[in-house]
Write a protein that holds these residues in place. Structure first.
Motif, PDB file in Angstrom:
ATOM      1  N   VAL A 106     -12.513   9.871-119.546  1.00 18.41           N
ATOM      2  CA  VAL A 106     -11.620  10.162-118.434  1.00 18.41           C
ATOM      3  C   VAL A 106     -11.630   8.984-117.462  1.00 18.41           C
ATOM      4  O   VAL A 106     -12.690   8.551-117.011  1.00 18.41           O
ATOM      5  CB  VAL A 106     -12.034  11.460-117.704  1.00 18.41           C
TER       6      VAL A 106
ATOM      7  N   ARG B 263       0.253  10.280-116.448  1.00 16.81           N
ATOM      8  CA  ARG B 263      -0.939  10.721-115.729  1.00 16.81           C
ATOM      9  C   ARG B 263      -0.616  11.959-114.902  1.00 16.81           C
ATOM     10  O   ARG B 263       0.462  12.068-114.307  1.00 16.81           O
ATOM     11  CB  ARG B 263      -1.481   9.627-114.795  1.00 16.81           C
ATOM     12  N   TYR B 264      -1.591  12.868-114.882  1.00 18.76           N
ATOM     13  CA  TYR B 264      -1.495  14.018-113.986  1.00 18.76           C
ATOM     14  C   TYR B 264      -1.536  13.475-112.560  1.00 18.76           C
ATOM     15  O   TYR B 264      -2.519  12.873-112.142  1.00 18.76           O
ATOM     16  CB  TYR B 264      -2.676  14.959-114.230  1.00 18.76           C
TER      17      TYR B 264
ATOM     18  N   ARG C 199      -9.434  20.846-120.357  1.00 23.88           N
ATOM     19  CA  ARG C 199      -8.246  20.037-120.607  1.00 23.88           C
ATOM     20  C   ARG C 199      -7.030  20.951-120.593  1.00 23.88           C
ATOM     21  O   ARG C 199      -7.059  22.065-121.100  1.00 23.88           O
ATOM     22  CB  ARG C 199      -8.348  19.313-121.958  1.00 23.88           C
TER      23      ARG C 199
ATOM     24  N   HIS D 191      -8.189  15.374-110.329  1.00 23.64           N
ATOM     25  CA  HIS D 191      -9.415  15.799-111.013  1.00 23.64           C
ATOM     26  C   HIS D 191     -10.387  16.386-110.002  1.00 23.64           C
ATOM     27  O   HIS D 191     -10.536  15.864-108.894  1.00 23.64           O
ATOM     28  CB  HIS D 191     -10.069  14.631-111.745  1.00 23.64           C
TER      29      HIS D 191
ATOM     30  N   PRO E 112     -16.907  13.809-114.715  1.00 26.93           N
ATOM     31  CA  PRO E 112     -15.724  13.864-115.581  1.00 26.93           C
ATOM     32  C   PRO E 112     -16.101  13.577-117.025  1.00 26.93           C
ATOM     33  O   PRO E 112     -17.084  12.887-117.313  1.00 26.93           O
ATOM     34  CB  PRO E 112     -14.812  12.770-115.004  1.00 26.93           C
TER      35      PRO E 112
ATOM     36  N   GLN F   2     -14.035  13.956-109.660  1.00 28.33           N
ATOM     37  CA  GLN F   2     -14.123  12.507-109.866  1.00 28.33           C
ATOM     38  C   GLN F   2     -14.757  11.781-108.678  1.00 28.33           C
ATOM     39  O   GLN F   2     -15.499  10.809-108.866  1.00 28.33           O
ATOM     40  CB  GLN F   2     -12.746  11.914-110.182  1.00 28.33           C
TER      41      GLN F   2
ATOM     42  N   HIS G 153      -4.611  16.519-120.494  1.00 30.97           N
ATOM     43  CA  HIS G 153      -5.329  15.811-119.430  1.00 30.97           C
ATOM     44  C   HIS G 153      -6.462  16.691-118.928  1.00 30.97           C
ATOM     45  O   HIS G 153      -6.304  17.907-118.784  1.00 30.97           O
ATOM     46  CB  HIS G 153      -4.385  15.451-118.279  1.00 30.97           C
ATOM     47  N   GLU G 154      -7.589  16.053-118.611  1.00 25.85           N
ATOM     48  CA  GLU G 154      -8.710  16.799-118.053  1.00 25.85           C
ATOM     49  C   GLU G 154      -8.480  17.003-116.564  1.00 25.85           C
ATOM     50  O   GLU G 154      -8.256  16.059-115.817  1.00 25.85           O
ATOM     51  CB  GLU G 154     -10.028  16.062-118.284  1.00 25.85           C
ATOM     52  N   ILE G 155      -8.555  18.275-116.125  1.00 30.61           N
ATOM     53  CA  ILE G 155      -8.373  18.616-114.723  1.00 30.61           C
ATOM     54  C   ILE G 155      -9.714  18.872-114.042  1.00 30.61           C
ATOM     55  O   ILE G 155      -9.846  18.758-112.833  1.00 30.61           O
ATOM     56  CB  ILE G 155      -7.448  19.845-114.601  1.00 30.61           C
ATOM     57  N   ALA G 156     -10.731  19.228-114.850  1.00 27.79           N
ATOM     58  CA  ALA G 156     -12.104  19.466-114.381  1.00 27.79           C
ATOM     59  C   ALA G 156     -13.014  19.235-115.580  1.00 27.79           C
ATOM     60  O   ALA G 156     -12.553  19.224-116.731  1.00 27.79           O
ATOM     61  CB  ALA G 156     -12.249  20.882-113.838  1.00 27.79           C
TER      62      ALA G 156
ATOM     63  N   VAL H 166      -7.569  20.198-106.314  1.00 27.44           N
ATOM     64  CA  VAL H 166      -8.206  18.910-106.603  1.00 27.44           C
ATOM     65  C   VAL H 166      -7.556  17.798-105.789  1.00 27.44           C
ATOM     66  O   VAL H 166      -6.435  17.932-105.285  1.00 27.44           O
ATOM     67  CB  VAL H 166      -8.099  18.572-108.112  1.00 27.44           C
TER      68      VAL H 166
END
Length: 912
Positions: free
Chosen positions: A617, A666-667, A657, A807, A613, A810, A650-653, A803
């Motif tokens: 993150v 938070r996602y 972002r 994420h 990540p 993670q 938000h970072e998903i991978a 995910v």
């Protein structure tokens, strides 16, 4: 200096040692505070309610009425030579305090809808000004005869008109509908603006205007002013009475009578200006203000005569009245009076005048060109041009503030030098007081014209289509007809525009009046030409100037998901024969056909799912925390939870972002954990820019109220009892739900079965998938982040990422942990929006499987069977239990392996 100027100046000088300057400073402090408040409203008006009302009343009550109370008292003292004793200054300050308390209460009352505050405020404002008028009348009656007594009579009549206007304003606040509202509005504005302010200005012009121009007053000034007072007052009474009685003919006649009286006053002012034309900001600003006063009164006569009590038509006169007339007259008068009041001797006063009049011609030209552009009919000036020139005009007006400070410093330096010289100290004249180079009004005027012209060009450049410039190159090339077609479009519940198709004659300019009639959702309207309405809240109406229509045109709502739900509008160009040209199909031109993902357009194409990540993150802990203590109510445990809706990146991978919609930032929202019989009380607050909601599968409640969509800023309390165990989904239930879930608005409620055994490790994994637009785009929501959810891709069922817990990688880099021989429980929820889950741990078997409230396999049960996967459809939950026989690294995956390859995988690190 000639006689009048000498008289006024000598009064200032003689009063100053006894505290007059100190009184002016204290009495004028509210004006400075209201000016600061006005500046804040101008800067942040986009985010404030009732902006138009606020701007008008901060000027009329905050700036103008305070200034009237201060300066009408000042002129009464000077002209009658009947100065108020020093021990009476406290009562004057009390009146000003009452006025400002009432003004603050009025603002609060109108913005909060507390009508009781409005009544109290209107009473306070009316009482303060009536008290002021009574004090001036008493002062007038006890003074010796004076040729300038007519000015004070103007002040007295004006002061007794404002309480009437305050009563009318309080009636307006009750929200009368239809014709009554327009009639009350006209009576209110005529009484306060033309009456209270207009009569004050007309009376002051008798003495102040010649003083500003530094010339003698014409001999007929007093006679004309005396004769004009009953004409002006009679016109006001006739207009207000006729408006309340519903007679536009008599109201127009009353305004015409008022215009005649005003014409007499203006004629005397013009005759004075022939002798000595204005030469600085004070003179030009007052002259321009009086000119706008005259023009708007004549325009009001025509509007009422031709259109009756048309609130919209009369509303077009607001900017000329407020910015053109009120503000310019106020600032022009203060520009002259403040240096004189501050004093310091002739040289210091002249230097302070130079400081406060700096760039005077430039400022006057900019302000009046901007007011002129605003005074043009609707649709004549593109919205972006209006936005730019409003900033220019406000900047030119607010330049008064720093210049006033500069003048005050100059005056202070001059006074200190004068006192030092009187004490025998050899102090040279301060540089600021020394004579300066003469101004160059022609150059300043030219500079003002060029600045406004550049502002107009900038506004056109932002949105060329609204000004009739077609940069698409795809039009028919049809010439503009010069006509304008105005259509009303409503944004409705159910994600639709009504009408969804509008026909416009080829070559006409199109103006769309967009109203958001959806009570909960924010919408906008974006045209393929690039024109945009901006975000429109529930109940709001905006005007979209689409420019000249030279062919078919597509439009849509760009809020993520709304276009894919069918929220589109087709503009059809109609030829001279009445036949429509080929219309675009908004539905057929949507980006991203279902299931089709062109190469290189998906952020997953460039994502490294082996990477850690990104920096900063925060890895979400997979550990399921124990049931909280809650609070006890009637023998039951109650868990109180705040869910705050927000939007952010938000970072998903790794390296990707996205624009996420979140609960509590938070996602994937927070996990709720309880037992059967527990009560959950959720306070949901929508802090986002569009409508959102929440649906708890763990509760059995009617959805009508609890799951309704909340408009931005709204909140609700959602209370339910957990009557059955399970691993339950909660999510946003606002349409389109698939988009809201894919954007991050989901979470888990874990309700333990009765008698659930203790384990050594208890984990929770929530799987969801998301569907993203191309990298570097924002899918139409204007955010400009790496990617946002693309609703058009969801029906195809091909996610960008799938995910666990928000994420993709993670738990590859921070694995779950256990020891060999420990009992491990893994709870799993398939959040969707569309993809299910086959949960598998590589190298391990499950001896316990619990799915949707029941055991499919229980440790110690009959037989020797085990399980390799827990299958869950979207919105289903369950748990598995297992023990690891030896140390090692055990992958866990969604055994729908393509989803594992999109990120639905992680590791369990087992030690000895």
């Amino acid at each position: 200096m000639r006689k009048l100027n000498g008289q006024v100046s000598s009064v200032h000088a003689s009063a100053r040692p006894r505290g007059r300057t100190s009184w002016h400073r204290r009495a004028g402090r509210p004006v400075r505070l209201w000016m600061a408040a006005l500046l804040l409203v101008v800067l942040f008006h986009r985010w404030l309610p009732e902006t138009r009302w606020l701007l008008v009343h901060l000027v009329t009550l905050g700036l103008v009425t305070n200034s009237v109370l201060v300066w009408s008292q000042h002129f009464t003292d000077s002209l009658l030579k009947n100065r108020v004793p020093d021990d009476a200054r406290g009562r004057q300050l009390a009146r000003i305090g009452l006025l400002n308390a009432g003004t603050v209460l009025l603002v609060v009352g109108l913005l909060t809808g507390w009508y009781v505050l409005v009544l109290v405020a209107s009473t306070a404002v009316g009482a303060a000004v009536a008290w002021h008028g009574a004090a001036l009348l008493r002062q007038l009656r006890t003074a010796l005869p004076s040729r300038f007594a007519v000015t004070v009579r103007y002040y007295v009549v004006a002061a007794f008109l404002l309480p009437v206007g305050a009563v009318l304003g309080a009636l307006l606040a009750t929200g009368p509908a239809g014709a009554w509202h327009a009639r009350l509005l006209l009576a209110h504005e005529v009484t306060n603006v033309l009456g209270f302010v207009g009569l004050t200005v007309a009376g002051t012009a008798l003495t102040l205007w010649p003083t500003i121009l530094r010339t003698r007053m014409p001999e007929l000034s007093t006679r004309v002013s005396t004769a004009a007072l009953p004409v002006l007052t009679g016109g006001l009474v006739l207009t207000g009475t006729a408006a309340l009685a519903g007679s536009p003919v008599l109201a127009a006649a009353g305004l015409a009578v008022y215009a005649a009286g005003l014409g007499a006053v203006v004629a005397v002012m013009a005759r004075t200006a022939v002798r000595a034309r204005p030469s600085d900001y004070a003179g030009w600003s007052v002259a321009a203000g009086v000119l706008w006063w005259t023009v708007t009164v004549v325009a009001a006569v025509l509007v009422v005569a031709l259109h009756g009590f048309d609130a919209a038509a009369l509303g077009q006169l607001t900017v000329p009245f407020v910015a053109g007339f009120l503000v310019q007259v106020l600032l022009g008068a203060m520009t002259y009076l403040l240096p004189v009041t501050m004093g310091g001797g002739p040289a210091t006063v002249r230097a302070a005048h130079r400081a406060i009049n700096r760039a005077g011609t430039f400022r006057v030209v900019v302000v009046n060109l901007c007011v002129l552009l605003f005074a043009l009919p609707p649709g004549a000036v593109p919205s972006w041009v209006r936005a730019v020139v409003s900033v220019l005009g406000a900047a030119a007006l607010f330049a008064f503030v720093p210049l006033m400070v500069s003048a005050a410093r100059t005056s202070l330096a001059g006074r200190r030098a004068a006192m030092a010289r009187r004490a025998g100290e050899p102090v040279p004249m301060p540089e600021a007081v020394a004579p300066a180079a003469p101004p160059r009004p022609a150059r300043e005027a030219l500079a003002g014209v060029l600045v406004v012209a550049l502002g107009v060009a900038a506004g056109i450049a932002v949105n060329p289509a609204a000004a009739g410039f077609d940069l698409r190159g795809g039009g028919s090339g049809a010439p503009a007809t010069g006509g304008t077609t105005t259509v009303q479009v409503s944004a409705r519940e159910g994600m639709r525009f009504e009408p969804s198709v509008v026909e416009v004659p080829l070559g006409d300019e199109l103006v769309i009046e967009l109203t958001n009639d959806d009570p909960t959702n924010v919408h906008d309207l974006v045209l393929a030409s690039g024109t945009s309405s901006g975000r429109v809240g529930p109940g709001q109406t905006v005007t979209v100037e689409a420019g000249v229509v030279d062919g078919p045109l597509e439009a849509w709502c760009s809020i993520v998901g709304h276009r894919s739900m069918g929220m589109t509008l087709d503009v059809v160009a109609v030829g001279a024969d009445g036949a429509p040209l080929d219309a675009p199909s908004a539905a057929g031109q949507r980006r991203g056909a279902p299931g089709v993902v062109p190469a290189g357009t998906d952020p997953a194409d460039g994502a490294d799912l082996g990477a850690a990540p990104g920096e900063g993150v925060e890895v979400r802990s997979p550990v399921l925390e124990p049931v909280g203590a809650g609070v006890q109510e009637d023998g039951r445990r109650v868990h109180r939870v705040d869910l705050d809706v927000s939007e952010g990146e938000h970072e998903i991978a790794p390296g990707v972002r996205m624009r996420a919609w979140t609960y509590n930032g938070r996602y994937m929202g927070p996990t709720l954990h309880g037992e059967v019989g527990d009560v959950f009380e959720i306070t949901l607050t929508n802090g986002a820019t569009m409508g959102h909601s929440v649906d708890f599968h763990a509760g059995t409640v009617a959805p009508d109220e609890n799951m309704r969509t909340l408009a931005p800023g709204d909140s609700l309390v959602y209370r339910f009892e957990a009557v059955r165990s399970g691993i339950w989904l909660y999510h946003c239930s606002t349409a389109p739900m698939s988009t809201h879930v894919a954007a991050g608005m989901f979470g888990a409620v874990v309700i333990d079965p009765p008698g659930l055994p203790e384990v050594d490790r208890d984990y929770l994994l929530v799987q969801n998938e998301t569907y993203l637009g191309p990298p570097g785009e924002d899918a139409g929501d204007g955010t400009g982040v790496d990617a946002a959810v693309d609703p058009a891709r969801i029906p195809g069922g091909v996610p960008s990422f799938t995910v666990f817990n928000g994420h993709a990688t993670q738990y590859l880099h921070e694995p779950l942990t256990a020891r060999a021989g420990e009992r491990v429980r893994i709870r799993v929820l398939a959040a969707g929006p569309s993809t299910g889950l086959s949960f598998h741990v590589v190298g391990a078997q499950f001896d316990t499987v619990h799915k949707e409230g029941a055991y499919l396999l229980e440790r110690g049960g009959a037989g020797s069977g085990g399980a390799q996967a827990l299958d869950l459809a979207p919105a289903q939950g369950g748990f598995v239990e297992l023990e690891f026989s030896e140390p090692g690294t055990y992958p866990f995956v969604n055994h729908s392996l393509v989803e594992a390859e999109r990120g639905a995988r992680g590791l369990i690190e087992v030690t000895g």
